[in-house]
Motif scaffolding. Structure first.
Motif, mmCIF file in Angstrom:
data_model
loop_
_atom_site.group_PDB
_atom_site.id
_atom_site.type_symbol
_atom_site.label_atom_id
_atom_site.label_comp_id
_atom_site.label_asym_id
_atom_site.label_seq_id
_atom_site.Cartn_x
_atom_site.Cartn_y
_atom_site.Cartn_z
ATOM 1 N N CYS A 1 -1.554 -8.873 5.741
ATOM 2 C CA CYS A 1 -0.865 -9.668 5.672
ATOM 3 C C CYS A 1 -0.701 -11.142 6.051
ATOM 4 O O CYS A 1 -0.970 -11.265 7.039
ATOM 5 C CB CYS A 1 0.222 -8.842 5.038
ATOM 6 S SG CYS A 1 1.263 -9.057 6.313
ATOM 7 N N CYS A 2 0.020 -12.176 5.526
ATOM 8 C CA CYS A 2 0.004 -13.540 5.862
ATOM 9 C C CYS A 2 1.952 -13.146 6.551
ATOM 10 O O CYS A 2 2.608 -12.921 5.982
ATOM 11 C CB CYS A 2 -0.287 -15.023 4.855
ATOM 12 S SG CYS A 2 0.394 -15.977 4.946
ATOM 13 N N TRP A 3 1.878 -13.995 7.384
ATOM 14 C CA TRP A 3 3.444 -14.104 8.368
ATOM 15 C C TRP A 3 4.056 -15.808 7.577
ATOM 16 O O TRP A 3 3.607 -15.570 7.672
ATOM 17 C CB TRP A 3 3.417 -13.781 9.771
ATOM 18 C CG TRP A 3 3.046 -12.205 9.836
ATOM 19 C CD1 TRP A 3 1.601 -11.908 9.601
ATOM 20 C CD2 TRP A 3 3.746 -11.007 10.993
ATOM 21 N NE1 TRP A 3 1.638 -10.359 10.000
ATOM 22 C CE2 TRP A 3 2.849 -10.387 11.380
ATOM 23 C CE3 TRP A 3 4.645 -11.331 11.627
ATOM 24 C CZ2 TRP A 3 2.994 -9.787 12.141
ATOM 25 C CZ3 TRP A 3 4.945 -10.484 12.653
ATOM 26 C CH2 TRP A 3 4.339 -9.441 12.858
ATOM 27 N N LYS B 1 5.765 -20.675 -1.146
ATOM 28 C CA LYS B 1 4.791 -20.438 0.192
ATOM 29 C C LYS B 1 3.728 -18.833 -0.212
ATOM 30 O O LYS B 1 2.384 -17.896 -0.446
ATOM 31 C CB LYS B 1 4.512 -20.485 1.159
ATOM 32 C CG LYS B 1 4.798 -21.319 1.843
ATOM 33 C CD LYS B 1 5.471 -21.407 3.266
ATOM 34 C CE LYS B 1 5.790 -22.908 3.568
ATOM 35 N NZ LYS B 1 5.928 -23.060 5.277
ATOM 36 N N ALA B 2 4.176 -17.021 -1.092
ATOM 37 C CA ALA B 2 4.000 -16.120 -1.289
ATOM 38 C C ALA B 2 3.489 -16.203 -2.685
ATOM 39 O O ALA B 2 3.630 -16.748 -3.281
ATOM 40 C CB ALA B 2 5.257 -15.729 -1.032
ATOM 41 N N HIS B 3 2.266 -15.677 -2.815
ATOM 42 C CA HIS B 3 1.151 -15.594 -3.517
ATOM 43 C C HIS B 3 1.158 -13.600 -4.444
ATOM 44 O O HIS B 3 0.504 -13.525 -4.994
ATOM 45 C CB HIS B 3 -0.626 -15.854 -3.602
ATOM 46 C CG HIS B 3 -0.143 -17.477 -2.981
ATOM 47 N ND1 HIS B 3 -0.271 -18.754 -3.929
ATOM 48 C CD2 HIS B 3 -0.606 -17.971 -1.465
ATOM 49 C CE1 HIS B 3 0.524 -19.578 -3.020
ATOM 50 N NE2 HIS B 3 0.008 -19.621 -2.093
ATOM 51 N N GLY B 4 1.143 -12.492 -2.905
ATOM 52 C CA GLY B 4 1.246 -11.851 -3.676
ATOM 53 C C GLY B 4 2.611 -10.601 -2.903
ATOM 54 O O GLY B 4 3.773 -11.225 -4.143
ATOM 55 N N ASP B 5 3.177 -9.977 -2.413
ATOM 56 C CA ASP B 5 4.009 -8.763 -2.207
ATOM 57 C C ASP B 5 5.291 -9.387 -0.810
ATOM 58 O O ASP B 5 4.224 -8.415 0.151
ATOM 59 C CB ASP B 5 4.118 -7.485 -3.056
ATOM 60 C CG ASP B 5 2.962 -7.143 -3.666
ATOM 61 O OD1 ASP B 5 3.515 -7.900 -5.247
ATOM 62 O OD2 ASP B 5 2.473 -6.105 -3.871
ATOM 63 N N ALA B 6 5.885 -10.641 -1.122
ATOM 64 C CA ALA B 6 6.232 -10.874 -0.117
ATOM 65 C C ALA B 6 8.187 -9.411 0.337
ATOM 66 O O ALA B 6 8.271 -9.107 -0.502
ATOM 67 C CB ALA B 6 6.639 -11.656 -0.660
ATOM 68 N N ILE B 7 7.836 -9.324 1.610
ATOM 69 C CA ILE B 7 8.995 -8.148 1.685
ATOM 70 C C ILE B 7 9.649 -9.193 2.991
ATOM 71 O O ILE B 7 8.948 -9.058 3.964
ATOM 72 C CB ILE B 7 7.697 -7.260 1.966
ATOM 73 C CG1 ILE B 7 7.281 -6.592 1.481
ATOM 74 C CG2 ILE B 7 8.739 -5.686 2.426
ATOM 75 C CD1 ILE B 7 7.309 -5.707 -0.086
ATOM 76 N N ASN C 1 0.568 -1.104 0.494
ATOM 77 C CA ASN C 1 -0.018 0.101 0.195
ATOM 78 C C ASN C 1 1.069 1.177 -0.375
ATOM 79 O O ASN C 1 1.261 1.631 0.467
ATOM 80 C CB ASN C 1 -0.560 0.228 1.085
ATOM 81 C CG ASN C 1 -1.333 1.683 1.141
ATOM 82 O OD1 ASN C 1 -1.619 1.458 0.377
ATOM 83 N ND2 ASN C 1 -2.452 1.394 2.203
ATOM 84 N N GLY C 2 1.053 1.909 -1.439
ATOM 85 C CA GLY C 2 2.189 2.940 -1.323
ATOM 86 C C GLY C 2 3.153 2.712 -1.428
ATOM 87 O O GLY C 2 3.620 1.758 -2.124
ATOM 88 N N PHE C 3 3.964 2.769 0.082
ATOM 89 C CA PHE C 3 5.541 2.433 -0.442
ATOM 90 C C PHE C 3 5.951 0.712 0.382
ATOM 91 O O PHE C 3 6.612 0.983 0.812
ATOM 92 C CB PHE C 3 6.386 3.589 -0.013
ATOM 93 C CG PHE C 3 5.884 4.253 -0.955
ATOM 94 C CD1 PHE C 3 6.966 4.175 -1.606
ATOM 95 C CD2 PHE C 3 5.979 6.096 -0.538
ATOM 96 C CE1 PHE C 3 6.931 5.116 -3.260
ATOM 97 C CE2 PHE C 3 5.535 6.665 -2.115
ATOM 98 C CZ PHE C 3 5.872 6.340 -2.829
ATOM 99 N N GLU C 4 4.418 0.607 1.687
ATOM 100 C CA GLU C 4 5.442 -0.158 2.574
ATOM 101 C C GLU C 4 3.679 -1.491 2.653
ATOM 102 O O GLU C 4 2.533 -0.843 2.364
ATOM 103 C CB GLU C 4 5.381 0.565 3.937
ATOM 104 C CG GLU C 4 3.884 1.058 4.172
ATOM 105 C CD GLU C 4 4.605 2.137 5.509
ATOM 106 O OE1 GLU C 4 3.464 2.418 6.463
ATOM 107 O OE2 GLU C 4 5.267 2.160 5.641
ATOM 108 N N VAL C 5 4.173 -1.951 3.215
ATOM 109 C CA VAL C 5 3.151 -3.229 3.732
ATOM 110 C C VAL C 5 2.299 -3.549 5.103
ATOM 111 O O VAL C 5 2.984 -2.810 5.602
ATOM 112 C CB VAL C 5 4.488 -4.923 3.432
ATOM 113 C CG1 VAL C 5 4.806 -4.654 4.282
ATOM 114 C CG2 VAL C 5 3.244 -5.679 2.941
#
Length: 258
Positions: A70-72, A91-97, A61-65
């Motif tokens: 979210c999923c840990w 296991k990631a399906h979105g944007d992993a950070i 969202n913008g510049f940060e997750v």
């Protein structure tokens, strides 16, 4: 109700509540620090995290997750190895950070003077983004924190965007930050012990002077010949911290229902 009695009531209520954090208990790395604070009548901790490396999967969202939605995928308070990170990334399906978060400690204080002592020790120990907040109901809070965090996107919509070599490089940096965070916590604990001991001695001497003043038959005591306590921060440590974080103090007024 006087301030001291109200503070004792707040402390009893807070420390009697169940731990609602994900882990459900105080992190091993700050157990002694939390105990030191909670054993003092002028402090109690409201939340703490010793510092951690984590992998989050969500939408940026913008510049940060946003951690809330979210999923840990991975959380560790110890050094992380590449194999564990690669396994979690699958296991990631979105944007992993990938993130490293340093110590965060929130402490409620009885008086502003107590908060100032704690804040000064935190700043001197390397937690130079620490601050004091004062609520309308009189709650005085100190947030102990620093800015040597890390946040790097690794995947987008489930697709890995970096090489394993780069992941290995990032983990070395994250692990180094974790080790530095540990040193700062130890420094903070030791400096806080010394500061509180000095404060106790000062209070004791003040009471003695009052008693002497009220007693016309007492003899004047000799001046204290004790040498001043050594600095908790060595010149070498101070140079290491000099350019790392910017010192700051935050004063915030919370809403009435805080």
């Amino acid at each position: 109700m006087d301030r001291s009695a109200e503070f004792r009531r707040w402390k009893a209520q807070c420390l009697s509540k169940a731990d609602l954090s994900r882990k459900g208990s105080v992190d091993e790395g700050v157990v002694e620090l939390v105990q030191l604070l909670n054993e003092r009548e002028e402090f109690f901790t409201t939340s703490s995290c010793a510092g951690r490396i984590l992998l989050l999967d969500g939408n940026i969202n913008g510049f940060e997750v946003q951690k809330k939605d979210c999923c840990w995928l991975l959380v560790t308070h110890r050094p992380c190895v590449k194999d564990d990170m690669i396994t979690a990334l699958k296991k990631a399906h979105g944007d992993a950070i990938l993130k490293f978060e340093p110590l965060v400690l929130h402490v409620q204080c009885r008086q502003l003077q107590d908060a100032q002592i704690l804040h000064s020790v935190a700043i001197a120990s390397g937690f130079r983004n620490s601050g004091i907040t004062v609520g309308k109901r009189g709650k005085i809070m100190v947030a102990v924190r620093s800015t040597h965090g890390l946040e790097v996107p690794l995947s987008h919509e489930g697709k890995l965007m970096v090489t394993e070599e780069y992941i290995d490089f990032l983990l070395k940096i994250a692990n180094q930050k974790l080790e530095e965070n540990k040193k700062r916590i130890e420094r903070f604990y030791n400096c806080l012990q010394h500061a509180l001991e000095r404060e106790t001695v000062t209070d004791s001497h003040s009471k003695e002077k009052i008693n002497e003043k009220n007693n016309p038959y007492s003899h004047k005591k000799k001046r204290n010949q004790e040498k001043p306590c050594g600095k908790c921060i060595t010149e070498e440590n101070d140079k290491e911290l000099e350019n790392d974080d910017d010192p700051g103090i935050n004063v915030t007024i919370f809403p009435d229902d805080y």
